[in-house]
Motif scaffolding. Structure first.
Motif, PDB file in Angstrom:
ATOM      1  N   VAL A  94       0.875  -1.172   0.000  1.00  0.00           N
ATOM      2  CA  VAL A  94       0.000   0.000   0.000  1.00  0.00           C
ATOM      3  C   VAL A  94       0.914   1.224   0.000  1.00  0.00           C
ATOM      4  CG1 VAL A  94      -1.783   1.260   1.254  1.00  0.00           C
ATOM      5  CG2 VAL A  94      -1.655  -1.233   1.421  1.00  0.00           C
TER       6      VAL A  94
ATOM      7  N   ARG B 123       2.313   8.625   0.588  1.00  0.00           N
ATOM      8  CA  ARG B 123       2.109   9.826  -0.210  1.00  0.00           C
ATOM      9  C   ARG B 123       2.848   9.732  -1.548  1.00  0.00           C
ATOM     10  NH1 ARG B 123       2.813  15.626   0.607  1.00  0.00           N
ATOM     11  NH2 ARG B 123       4.876  15.190   1.403  1.00  0.00           N
TER      12      ARG B 123
ATOM     13  N   GLY C 201       5.241   3.800   2.696  1.00  0.00           N
ATOM     14  CA  GLY C 201       4.887   4.401   3.980  1.00  0.00           C
ATOM     15  C   GLY C 201       6.048   4.392   4.964  1.00  0.00           C
ATOM     16  N   TYR C 202       7.016   3.478   4.743  1.00  0.00           N
ATOM     17  CA  TYR C 202       8.137   3.384   5.677  1.00  0.00           C
ATOM     18  C   TYR C 202       9.333   4.204   5.208  1.00  0.00           C
ATOM     19  CZ  TYR C 202       9.070  -0.201   2.161  1.00  0.00           C
ATOM     20  OH  TYR C 202       9.224  -0.858   0.967  1.00  0.00           O
TER      21      TYR C 202
ATOM     22  N   TYR D 172      10.156   7.262   5.692  1.00  0.00           N
ATOM     23  CA  TYR D 172      10.748   8.055   6.784  1.00  0.00           C
ATOM     24  C   TYR D 172      11.722   7.202   7.591  1.00  0.00           C
ATOM     25  CZ  TYR D 172      11.098  10.645  11.193  1.00  0.00           C
ATOM     26  OH  TYR D 172      11.572  11.287  12.306  1.00  0.00           O
TER      27      TYR D 172
END
Ligand SMILES: Nc1ncnc2c1ncn2[C@@H]1O[C@H](COP(=O)(O)OP(=O)(O)OP(=O)(O)O)[C@@H](O)[C@H]1O
Ligand SMILES: Nc1ncnc2c1ncn2[C@@H]1O[C@H](COP(=O)(O)OP(=O)(O)O)[C@@H](O)[C@H]1O
Ligand SMILES: [Mg+2]
Ligand SMILES: [Mg+2]
Lengths: 588, 463
Positions: free
Chosen positions: B265, B268, B273-274, B276
């Motif tokens: 998934v 942005r 999503g990981y 960072y």
């Protein structure tokens, strides 16, 4: 949720079936949700977060590289809990309460895995002084004695999940946290340490309304947007806008009795800064070292993400524990967005149905459960204590419409909106005075009235009006230039500038201006008000705005911030100001 | 070592293997092609029935007949003193015709997090000779300070000028440069290499090159190899290491590619999503360790897609690094070098490295005052465009003038102009003295009396 701090069932052994980063799957254990398990040969600590038929899904608090299917998994049958007792203060922990100083001793300068370290020092002896006698009736939360931990007195309580009774024996003396210091008639043995599962709020007698501000020494906060003791605040802003500095300022200067500071998924060097700086700082009121009231939790961005998820719970549980002693505690979490991202990361590995922007659907619930643990309370022991929670939010691209900011704003009562435009021009704290708000103004009204001045609330409203008015005037200025404004409004612009530059701007790195007490805040605002009154009066008497804004005495007003004993200087400025205005008016 | 021939699926950089024995998460995998050549990969997901391997090179040539060897250990690299002066591929193989590296140690490339309790406080001022950095966004040893740039802007020149001129005044300690290129062009790489050779820096440098036509997935390990090397040089050999990582944008694209291949998934704009956490695993490998001599200072360079600072790559970077130096297209168009826009730029560790005992007591306040005045002047430019200069008050006109002076005297300097911090601060005072003294509200009176050209001269004349 069930409170499990002692083993409730015998260990069962299972095996690992799948490893994919911080989330692993085991089979063959009889586990319950949120049980702590030991994963692999190295016994890495993990927590059960999902049960799917045979499959027990576990988030692991340490790096899982090299772990293979088939390695053993054992269930401890306990919930993820923290150790609470003397020794918490001045400590720095990772997200699951392992003391970082102990980890350095055990595994060197870099964080390795597979090392467990209890939250408290079990060998150290503390001088325990009983506060109740044999025969006294005690109940959960009752304070039975105390330990001088640092300059803070650590009160020893009957744990909330223990039965009360009559004290059969209690002894003064030097004890470790494991030794029994008190026995009740029902056989209950009490030591100075209690364990509490982090995901369960500690019970209280009653929640009360907050009526006293948390004084922070930061003018824009105390003066315009105060947070109450026991209140909640959010401080969202893009990177570099001042979330961390503001939180650190609060940790340093706010008049809480205990401070819990959580570095949640942020920078290592920022924690180092706290560690080097705090021991040298003194409480402006008591002169005592600030570090002695502080507990630090540091689970930096490059430390395991599951432990980051746990760090906010570890922190708030410690905060509640000190609240239960009757202390005013303030907790800073920098940054709650990193916590939310940890939830997102774990959730996506569980292949859960994503909600908005990939965050799990339970994001809003988790956030509100967390902030609900703040509050001013009557404790089980009957005293008054509070936990104030201030959460930093790091919205992607600085856009406040994203889910973490929005869900947080629905819960918290104070909003300090950081503004990149202000930080870029080095206007600090870069808190936008037009967008920020505090919903505590009404409940704190009386306190300001009594403790600062009966005029305080009026003068605050006056300042807000001027700032509001300036914003409207600026729109006109953008079209026609400032010289085209009517004379009175040119003065408004000048007064607003003074409020911004003198009152609102406050340099955290200036030795004097870093902290400003309420009296000085009031005196500064009153001086600006005085200039304003004299200026409008002079203007109606025919003095030109040019003359009014260039009077000499006002040039020294900004310097007041940098002067510790400012009263004589301020008096001098004010009397010169009056003289100058008198002269202008008589010549007009 | 057992070899499996149980590949069931190949998708993008991922190879799915069914296997019989347990394989460790993160383990290094060798994939043996029909011609005997070997490609390397890493285990992303491991279970009883299926292992997912991420290949660090192109998957060209891999088929269901390829052999899979699990090495039983996570990815390690050989490090040694003789790496200095060497040029290696983005995967860590020598490409300069020289011998293999003689390993003194083999280190895990993921690196372990420095225990925050073991970190030393970074507070040694590094003088880069560039006013917009030294004066207003000061760099200290052990900091991670990225350059946010855009396509076609002179970030490489700036990085080289920094690498060339950087010194800790008064210190003569051993230093080294680790340079990691990810997906940059051959021409850009040559630009760096030639400068390193010309200035003799190459002898003290370790270079990792993953160029635009090298496999994209290899970029995932290039910065990790570079930082593992840097950690060895800094914390084992006691050197002060400057790490240049360019271009982090290409690194993030590779990360996105792998995420897409795994059908994750996306976060942005399609980035994982990981990201960072992943980037933090790179950038946090900078700093100082208490009781150890060396340090790692990082200069990551990234190009902001569409010059947009809110794009996830600069955004997540800015949230991790200790500030950023922003290169501006507008200043570049005006012909100003270095086109550094100080307004969005920041050095978060500045306060630790400046002031009495580091640079000069007036440093902080001069910097703040210049920022405030430049920001105000810069805003007025917009107003002038609408209402014309005449509608401005006298005060406003002075600030407008200040903004021009600031860009032309403070920001602008030569490619090899190496200013001392005193020179930088004095330029600052000269500019500030064009404003009326009462407008200098950020500076205390004492400092004004001591450093303001007007009073300084008056003082001298009397004395
Ligand atoms: N909250 C504020 N904090 C500081 N300065 C402000 C604020 N509001 C207005 N100002 C002043 O007014 C000017 C214009 O305000 P601001 O730039 O915030 O307006 P804006 O509508 O956001 O502008 P834009 O349309 O360019 O984004 C600022 O440059 C600043 O000098
Ligand atoms: N109150 C303040 N006074 C002076 N400088 C500040 C203040 N707040 C922030 N700053 C400056 O802004 C920088 C970024 O602040 P920081 O709190 O680290 O931002 P964030 O946490 O929002 O990314 C700091 O390094 C400091 O230079
Ligand atoms: Mg921060
Ligand atoms: Mg109390």
């Amino acid at each position: 949720m069930e409170v499990k701090t002692e083993k409730t069932k015998s260990d069962t052994a299972g095996v690992l079936k799948r490893i994919a980063g911080p989330v692993v799957t085991a089979v063959g254990i009889n586990a319950h949700m949120y049980d702590v398990v030991k994963v692999g040969k190295e016994e890495l600590m993990g927590e059960v977060i999902k049960i799917q038929g045979e499959n027990i899904i576990i988030q692991v608090y340490e790096d899982t590289s090299g772990i293979r299917p088939g390695e053993p998994v054992t269930n401890t049958g306990l919930s993820l809990a923290v150790e609470l007792g003397p020794g918490l203060l001045t400590s720095i922990y990772d997200g699951i309460q392992r003391p970082l100083s102990v980890l350095v001793d055990k595994m060197g300068d870099f964080i390795q895995r597979g090392v467990s370290a209890p939250g408290l020092d079990h060998a150290k002896k503390w001088e325990f002084k009983p506060l109740v006698r044999e025969g006294a009736k005690v109940s959960p939360g009752s304070i039975i004695g105390e330990v001088q931990e640092t300059n803070i007195v650590h009160r020893i309580m009957i744990p909330p999940n223990m039965k009360g009774g009559t004290v059969q024996s209690i002894k003064a003396g030097s004890f470790t946290v494991d030794e029994v210091i008190c026995t009740l008639d029902n056989g209950t043995q009490v030591s100075m340490m209690q364990k509490w599962p982090v995901r369960v709020p500690r019970p209280v007698n009653e929640k009360m309304n907050p009526t006293v501000p948390l004084i922070t020494g930061q003018r824009i906060l105390d003066g315009l947007f105060p947070i109450a003791k026991g209140g909640t605040a959010a401080i969202p802003g893009p990177f570099g806008s001042g979330k961390t500095v503001t939180q650190q300022q609060l940790a340093k200067w706010s008049d809480a009795e205990i401070v819990v500071y959580i570095g949640c998924g942020e920078r290592g060097n920022e924690m180092t800064e706290v560690l080097t700086e705090f021991p040298e700082l003194e409480d402006p009121k008591t002169g005592k070292p600030l570090m002695e009231r502080t507990v630090l939790i540091a689970n930096t961005s490059n430390m395991p993400v599951a432990a980051r998820e746990a760090s906010v719970y570890t922190g708030i549980t410690i905060a509640e524990y000190f609240r239960d002693m009757g202390y005013d505690v303030s907790l800073m979490a920098d940054s709650t967005s990193r916590w939310a991202e940890a939830m997102r990361e774990i959730s996506s590995r569980l292949e859960e149905m994503p909600g908005e922007e990939g965050y799990p659907a339970y994001l809003a619930a988790r956030l509100s459960e967390f902030y609900e643990r703040a509050g001013r309370v009557k404790t089980l022991g009957g005293s008054m204590g509070s936990v104030s929670v201030i959460g930093a939010v790091s919205p992607p691209g600085g856009d406040f419409s994203e889910p973490v900011t929005q869900n947080t704003l629905r819960i918290v009562k104070v909003f300090w909106a950081l503004d990149a435009k202000l930080s870029q021009r080095r206007h600090f704290p870069a808190i936008n005075w037009l967008n920020s708000y505090s919903l505590y103004l009404d409940s704190l009204h009386d306190w300001y009235d009594k403790e600062v001045s009966p005029e305080w609330n009026t003068i605050r409203s006056w300042a807000m009006e001027i700032l509001q008015k300036e914003a409207e005037l600026q729109e006109i200025v953008q079209l026609v230039g400032s010289d085209a404004l009517p004379e009175a409004e040119q003065i408004t612009i000048e007064v607003a500038r003074m409020i911004r530059e003198i009152f609102l701007q406050q340099n955290a790195y200036d030795a004097v201006d870093t902290f400003c007490d309420m009296k000085k805040q009031y005196d500064m605002m009153k001086a600006i008000r005085q200039y304003s009154d004299l200026a409008y009066a002079a203007q109606s008497a025919g003095v030109t705005p040019q003359q009014i804004v260039t009077i000499k005495s006002k040039n020294d007003l900004p310097q007041i911030k940098f002067i510790k004993d400012y009263t004589p200087a301020l008096q001098k400025i004010l009397s010169e100001m009056e003289a100058e205005f008198n002269a202008l008016r008589s010549s007009a | 070592m057992k070899e499996y021939r149980t590949i069931t699926q190949i998708a993008g950089p991922l190879v799915f293997v069914e296997k019989t024995e347990p394989v460790g998460y993160g383990e290094l995998v060798n994939i043996v092609l029909f011609d005997g050549s070997i490609k390397r990969g890493q285990v992303l997901d491991t279970s009883d029935d299926l292992v997912v391997v991420q290949v660090f090179e192109t998957t060209a040539g891999i088929g269901r007949d390829s052999g899979i060897r699990f090495t039983g250990e996570t990815i390690k690299m050989p490090v040694g003193r003789d790496m200095l002066g060497r040029i290696l591929s983005g995967g860590g193989k020598p490409i300069d015709g020289g011998p293999e590296i003689v390993p003194e140690k083999r280190l895990d490339i993921t690196g372990a997090a420095i225990n925050p309790y073991a970190r030393g406080s970074p507070n040694d001022f590094i003088q880069t000779g560039i006013s917009t950095i030294d004066g207003t966004n000061t760099l200290v040893r052990g900091q991670k300070l990225p350059i946010f740039s855009g396509a076609g802007l002179p970030h490489n020149q700036i990085a080289l000028q920094i690498a060339r001129q950087s010194k800790v005044p008064g210190s003569k300690e051993a230093f080294a440069v680790v340079f990691a290129a990810m997906g940059i062009t051959k021409e850009e790489a040559n630009y760096f290499m030639q400068d390193f050779e010309r200035t003799g820096a190459l002898e003290r440098a370790v270079v990792f090159l993953n160029l635009a036509d090298d496999p994209a997935v290899e970029r995932i390990i290039t910065p990790r190899l570079a930082l593992t090397t840097a950690e060895y040089l800094a914390f084992d050999l006691g050197m002060h290491v400057l790490v240049i990582l360019t271009d982090m944008t290409n690194y993030c694209e590779a990360l996105r590619q792998i995420g897409a291949a795994r059908e994750e998934v996306p976060g942005r704009r399609g980035y994982p999503g990981y990201m960072y956490t992943d980037l933090a695993g790179i950038y946090e490998r900078a700093g100082i360790v208490k009781g150890k001599q060396g340090s790692i200072t990082q200069f990551p360079i990234l190009t902001m897609p569409g010059d947009d600072i809110t794009h996830p790559i600069p955004d997540l970077t800015g949230y991790i690094t200790e500030g950023q130096i922003v290169v501006s297209r507008e200043l570049h168009r005006k012909g100003i070098y270095p086109p550094i826009n100080v307004l969005p730029s920041l050095s978060r560790l500045m306060n630790l490295g400046i002031g009495k005992g580091h640079t000069r007591e007036d440093h902080k306040k001069v910097s703040d005052q210049m920022y405030a005045a430049y920001a105000e002047g810069n805003d007025l430019r917009g107003l002038v465009a609408i209402v014309g200069k005449d509608a401005l008050s006298e005060r406003d006109r002075m600030f407008l003038e200040f903004a021009d002076l600031f860009e032309n005297r403070f920001v602008r300097q030569g490619y090899s102009e190496d200013r001392t911090i005193e020179e930088t601060l004095d330029i600052g005072w000269n500019l500030l003295s064009t404003l009326p003294v009462e407008q200098l509200v950020r500076i205390d009176r004492d400092l004004i009396n001591k450093y303001h050209p007007k009073f300084r001269q008056a003082g001298k004349a009397e004395g």
